[in-house]
Design an enzyme around this catalytic site. Structure first.
Site, PDB file in Angstrom:
ATOM      1  N   ARG A 196       0.852  -1.212   0.000  1.00  0.00           N
ATOM      2  CA  ARG A 196       0.000   0.000   0.000  1.00  0.00           C
ATOM      3  C   ARG A 196       0.880   1.252   0.000  1.00  0.00           C
ATOM      4  NH1 ARG A 196      -1.903   1.990   4.610  1.00  0.00           N
ATOM      5  NH2 ARG A 196      -2.364  -0.015   5.556  1.00  0.00           N
ATOM      6  N   TYR A 201     -14.302  17.032 -17.413  1.00  0.00           N
ATOM      7  CA  TYR A 201     -14.766  15.637 -17.394  1.00  0.00           C
ATOM      8  C   TYR A 201     -15.834  15.461 -16.301  1.00  0.00           C
ATOM      9  CZ  TYR A 201     -14.500  10.597 -16.641  1.00  0.00           C
ATOM     10  OH  TYR A 201     -14.805   9.270 -16.488  1.00  0.00           O
ATOM     11  N   LYS A 231      -6.401   5.835 -20.291  1.00  0.00           N
ATOM     12  CA  LYS A 231      -6.587   6.280 -21.654  1.00  0.00           C
ATOM     13  C   LYS A 231      -5.299   6.069 -22.475  1.00  0.00           C
ATOM     14  CE  LYS A 231     -10.487   7.351 -19.756  1.00  0.00           C
ATOM     15  NZ  LYS A 231     -10.816   8.658 -19.245  1.00  0.00           N
ATOM     16  N   ASP A 252      -4.883  18.452 -16.212  1.00  0.00           N
ATOM     17  CA  ASP A 252      -5.234  17.086 -16.590  1.00  0.00           C
ATOM     18  C   ASP A 252      -4.705  16.884 -18.011  1.00  0.00           C
ATOM     19  OD1 ASP A 252      -6.513  14.809 -17.618  1.00  0.00           O
ATOM     20  OD2 ASP A 252      -8.255  15.070 -16.329  1.00  0.00           O
TER      21      ASP A 252
HETATM   22  C1  PLP Z   1     -11.416   9.130 -18.013  1.00  0.00           C
HETATM   23  C2  PLP Z   1     -11.024  10.456 -17.508  1.00  0.00           C
HETATM   24  C3  PLP Z   1     -10.915  10.694 -16.134  1.00  0.00           C
HETATM   25  C4  PLP Z   1     -11.240   9.635 -15.092  1.00  0.00           C
HETATM   26  O1  PLP Z   1     -10.332   8.580 -15.138  1.00  0.00           O
HETATM   27  P1  PLP Z   1     -10.665   7.048 -14.765  1.00  0.00           P
HETATM   28  O2  PLP Z   1      -9.401   6.353 -15.063  1.00  0.00           O
HETATM   29  O3  PLP Z   1     -11.822   6.634 -15.600  1.00  0.00           O
HETATM   30  O4  PLP Z   1     -11.020   7.031 -13.309  1.00  0.00           O
HETATM   31  C5  PLP Z   1     -10.504  11.959 -15.738  1.00  0.00           C
HETATM   32  N1  PLP Z   1     -10.217  12.939 -16.630  1.00  0.00           N
HETATM   33  C6  PLP Z   1     -10.326  12.727 -17.965  1.00  0.00           C
HETATM   34  C7  PLP Z   1      -9.986  13.827 -18.906  1.00  0.00           C
HETATM   35  C8  PLP Z   1     -10.727  11.490 -18.444  1.00  0.00           C
HETATM   36  O5  PLP Z   1     -10.836  11.296 -19.757  1.00  0.00           O
END
Ligand code: PLP
Length: 393
Positions: free
Chosen positions: A61, A113, A210, A185
């Site tokens: 952890r 998002y 992603k 982000d």
């Molecule tokens: C998918 C996404 C998230 C959330 O991420 P997860 O891995 O699904 O928890 C946050 N910000 C953006 C821009 C995303 O495309």
């Protein structure tokens, strides 16, 4: 453990190009055995060497060698001092917002998002934090929205799904003036195309699910920071929230990362061609794509990023055309998410942005004729042919 290395690869990698760093990672090979594929340390706990002497690892952890290799790699790629790997992008964002104290005010991109919006509105608002949504591409609007308690600017660029481009350097200046943190982000462009820390950001966050992973097989989140204070915060988050990425998933991400540059190039190339084609279709009313030369953010994109990524949003003429595109495509998959090798088509209204209030969605243009595509790395002719037949079906 590291002092037992039979070779030391870590320090010699500084001079490598980004494309090579992606392939060779932090340590790259396992320093003990030389295994070229970094091992999956599938162990919850670690034996102590002696009284008061550990190997540097005690309990997964807190720290795990496979996760640590991923974290080191991401810190190198984003140009920060430390990286942290979380069990999802949402977990990473929860820990970013964990910096906030009651009364703190945050500015966020207005088409943020949906999940990030939910973290603010449904969780941190109840803890006394205040959120304002602004068009981050409009620096005057950002200045006007600042208040005495503004502690964080949270930006996506390009935004999801309207592809608005924010000037990271300018936002960083504003954040520094008021002593706020700038969080970017970087999910859509990845460090291959955009490195926000080099442009003045304090924290870079990713949904590693992603493009970083790239294969639609892992849920993961990444944070990269560049100060000891922020490092301590995120280390505490992993230790206390217990939201670190599991060893196997860390390994899958390391494996996916090795082809990041090749994949991003192909996503970028295919998306440019599909965006151009979409724009010529009579049933397509508007195409949102940061790589169009007449996009308002084009010059800013060119000044801070080296590519436009693989995301395109567009509005079609009728609900029927939208439904047809979602249900009649064959190779292209109607599914949530983005950034994988497969082309996916999404309906933001009910899938990714259902948490955003209707009036805000309306203002942004997320209506029932609005679609988003994550362009994959297939042959572009097949992507276009599939869209063409579904549009007429
Ligand atoms: C998918 C996404 C998230 C959330 O991420 P997860 O891995 O699904 O928890 C946050 N910000 C953006 C821009 C995303 O495309």
């Amino acid at each position: 453990m590291i002092e037992d290395c039979f070779y030391d690869s870590y320090d010699t990698k500084d001079s490598l190009h980004f494309e090579s760093k992606v392939v060779h990672g932090g340590l790259g090979c396992d320093p003990i055995t030389g295994a070229v594929s970094f091992p999956i340390f599938q162990s919850a706990t670690f034996r102590h060497k002696d009284f008061d002497v550990s190997t540097g690892y005690t309990y997964t952890r807190l720290k795990n060698p496979t996760r640590e290799e991923l974290e080191r790699t991401m810190a190198i790629l984003e140009g920060g001092t430390a990286g942290f790997a979380f069990s999802s992008g949402q977990a990473a964002n929860m820990s970013v917002f964990g910096i906030l104290r009651p009364g703190d005010h945050v500015l966020l991109s207005d088409d943020i998002y949906g999940g990030t919006y939910r973290i603010g509105e449904d969780i941190f608002k109840n803890q006394g934090c205040v959120f304002t949504y602004v068009d981050m591409a409009d620096t005057e609007a950002v200045r006007a929205a600042i208040g005495p308690s503004t502690k964080m600017l949270f930006v996506e660029t390009p935004t999801n799904p309207m592809m608005k481009v924010a000037d990271i350097r300018k936002l960083s200046e504003i954040a520094k003036e008021i002593g706020a943190l700038l969080v970017v982000d970087n999910t859509f462009l990845t460090p291959y195309f955009q490195r926000p820390i080099s442009l003045g950001a304090d924290i870079v966050v990713h949904s590693g699910t992603k493009y970083l992973c790239g294969h639609n097989d892992v849920i993961a989140g990444i944070v990269v920071v560049n100060t000891p204070e922020l490092e301590a915060h995120f280390q505490l988050q992993l230790k206390s929230r217990g939201n670190g990425l599991a060893p196997f998933d860390s390994w899958l991400l390391l494996r996916g990362l090795k082809t990041l540059c090749l994949r991003m190039e192909k996503h970028n190339e295919n998306a440019a061609l599909v965006a151009k084609w979409l724009r010529e279709q009579p049933k397509v009313k508007k195409v949102y794509y940061a790589g169009f030369e007449d996009h308002v953010g084009y010059a800013i994109s060119k000044s801070q990023s080296t590519g436009f990524g693989g995301m395109i949003s567009f509005e079609v003429d009728t609900l029927e055309t939208a439904k047809s595109l979602l249900t009649k495509t064959n190779m292209i998959l109607f599914a949530e998410s983005l950034g994988g090798t497969e082309t996916l088509i999404t309906y933001p209204l009910t899938q990714t942005h259902e948490s955003i209030p209707a009036d805000i969605r309306e203002k942004l243009g997320i209506n029932d004729r609005f679609l988003r595509i994550s362009i994959g790395i297939e042959k572009v002719e097949d992507i276009i042919a599939d869209l063409a037949q579904a549009m007429e079906a």
